[in-house]
Design an enzyme around this catalytic site. Sequence first.
Site, PDB file in Angstrom:
ATOM      1  N   ARG A  88       0.809  -1.211   0.000  1.00 53.22           N
ATOM      2  CA  ARG A  88       0.000   0.000   0.000  1.00 53.22           C
ATOM      3  C   ARG A  88       0.845   1.264   0.000  1.00 53.22           C
ATOM      4  O   ARG A  88       0.314   2.365  -0.009  1.00 53.22           O
ATOM      5  CB  ARG A  88      -0.904   0.012   1.225  1.00 53.22           C
ATOM      6  CG  ARG A  88      -2.283  -0.568   0.969  1.00 53.22           C
ATOM      7  CD  ARG A  88      -3.020  -0.606   2.285  1.00 53.22           C
ATOM      8  NE  ARG A  88      -4.422  -0.391   2.188  1.00 53.22           N
ATOM      9  CZ  ARG A  88      -5.345  -1.342   2.080  1.00 53.22           C
ATOM     10  NH1 ARG A  88      -5.001  -2.596   1.982  1.00 53.22           N
ATOM     11  NH2 ARG A  88      -6.616  -1.034   2.058  1.00 53.22           N
ATOM     12  N   ARG A 122     -21.681  -3.003   1.074  1.00 61.73           N
ATOM     13  CA  ARG A 122     -20.920  -4.247   1.206  1.00 61.73           C
ATOM     14  C   ARG A 122     -21.307  -5.029   2.456  1.00 61.73           C
ATOM     15  O   ARG A 122     -21.441  -4.472   3.536  1.00 61.73           O
ATOM     16  CB  ARG A 122     -19.431  -3.912   1.247  1.00 61.73           C
ATOM     17  CG  ARG A 122     -18.556  -5.111   1.534  1.00 61.73           C
ATOM     18  CD  ARG A 122     -17.172  -4.938   1.059  1.00 61.73           C
ATOM     19  NE  ARG A 122     -16.414  -3.995   1.866  1.00 61.73           N
ATOM     20  CZ  ARG A 122     -15.161  -3.664   1.591  1.00 61.73           C
ATOM     21  NH1 ARG A 122     -14.556  -4.156   0.527  1.00 61.73           N
ATOM     22  NH2 ARG A 122     -14.530  -2.818   2.353  1.00 61.73           N
TER      23      ARG A 122
HETATM   24  P1  ADP Z   1     -10.106  -1.824   1.702  1.00 66.24           P
HETATM   25  O1  ADP Z   1      -9.105  -2.152   0.636  1.00 66.24           O
HETATM   26  O2  ADP Z   1     -11.508  -1.905   1.223  1.00 66.24           O
HETATM   27  O3  ADP Z   1      -9.813  -0.560   2.439  1.00 66.24           O
HETATM   28  P2  ADP Z   1      -8.939  -3.879   3.423  1.00 66.24           P
HETATM   29  O4  ADP Z   1      -9.693  -4.970   4.099  1.00 66.24           O
HETATM   30  O5  ADP Z   1      -7.937  -4.227   2.383  1.00 66.24           O
HETATM   31  O6  ADP Z   1     -10.080  -2.930   2.828  1.00 66.24           O
HETATM   32  O7  ADP Z   1      -8.191  -2.970   4.512  1.00 66.24           O
HETATM   33  C1  ADP Z   1      -8.839  -2.479   5.651  1.00 66.24           C
HETATM   34  C2  ADP Z   1      -7.875  -1.716   6.534  1.00 66.24           C
HETATM   35  O8  ADP Z   1      -6.792  -2.571   6.950  1.00 66.24           O
HETATM   36  C3  ADP Z   1      -7.165  -0.533   5.892  1.00 66.24           C
HETATM   37  O9  ADP Z   1      -7.955   0.626   5.948  1.00 66.24           O
HETATM   38  C4  ADP Z   1      -5.904  -0.417   6.774  1.00 66.24           C
HETATM   39  O10 ADP Z   1      -6.194   0.171   8.003  1.00 66.24           O
HETATM   40  C5  ADP Z   1      -5.559  -1.858   7.040  1.00 66.24           C
HETATM   41  N1  ADP Z   1      -4.595  -2.436   6.052  1.00 66.24           N
HETATM   42  C6  ADP Z   1      -4.850  -3.396   5.140  1.00 66.24           C
HETATM   43  N2  ADP Z   1      -3.759  -3.684   4.403  1.00 66.24           N
HETATM   44  C7  ADP Z   1      -2.771  -2.871   4.854  1.00 66.24           C
HETATM   45  C8  ADP Z   1      -1.410  -2.660   4.493  1.00 66.24           C
HETATM   46  N3  ADP Z   1      -0.824  -3.330   3.484  1.00 66.24           N
HETATM   47  N4  ADP Z   1      -0.696  -1.734   5.197  1.00 66.24           N
HETATM   48  C9  ADP Z   1      -1.258  -1.042   6.196  1.00 66.24           C
HETATM   49  N5  ADP Z   1      -2.535  -1.172   6.582  1.00 66.24           N
HETATM   50  C10 ADP Z   1      -3.306  -2.077   5.931  1.00 66.24           C
END
Ligand code: ADP
Length: 222
Positions: A88, A122
């Site tokens: 990310r 969702r």
């Molecule tokens: P979306 O892509 O719909 O936001 P996710 O389930 O992928 O939903 O992520 C939800 C939350 O989890 C994010 O808003 C963040 O807080 C955390 N998160 C997920 N993946 C990462 C990552 N690679 N690095 C940091 N935080 C993460």
Amino acid sequence: MKLLFLGSPGVGKGTYAQVLKEVLNIPHISTGDLLRAESKKNSPLGRKISDIMLKGDLVSDEIMLEMLEERIAEKDCKKGFILDGFPRNLVQVNHLKNLIEISHVLNFKADDEVIIERLSGRLTCKKCSTIFHKTGNKPKKEGVCDACGHELYQRKDDTSEAVKKRLEVYKEKTKPLIDYFKNEGLLVEVIINKPISEIREQIITKVKDYLEGKTDKIGEIK
Ligand code: ADP
Ligand code: ZN
């Protein structure tokens, strides 16, 4: 095959990953799911993660990387995996490059209205994390998961304030990775402007054609 799924929150990465994992017979690793599992434990780390996720912020790279490394070291990941929600930011990209060789990066794109609509409707399974939608991709029985029969719920971070923050974080930190992967020659564009079923079919066909050697790269999906 080690696939990365890139794209804004709510664009449907999880939905398409669920389909492709069956076809390819490789696990779907959602870093959001990993974090939600950890946050359910009432540990200091779990509480810390919950707080950050509720605000729509990114969890620290340190925590995220440790969890990811542990997960991809598991046996079921030997043949490959679909990584959804990671990397990310650029720090995470650089770490990932030292860990694995990336096969392709699928970049999912949709209009903002579609994204907001998807997030607000969702529904997620409490047990197996399968994703449904209140109107678009409804479960057969209201409130119940088709896959495992457990209850569906609305994620706490799918409410308006957290959504706004998640979209901001995406634009600032994650979106720049698109150009990065394009330059590396790894990017496959997936444009979501058709019903889920059509996109689903195309993804399956194009990935299969590639794996069977019919094409030398996965072409644009739209
Ligand atoms: P979306 O892509 O719909 O936001 P996710 O389930 O992928 O939903 O992520 C939800 C939350 O989890 C994010 O808003 C963040 O807080 C955390 N998160 C997920 N993946 C990462 C990552 N690679 N690095 C940091 N935080 C993460
Ligand atoms: Zn389920």
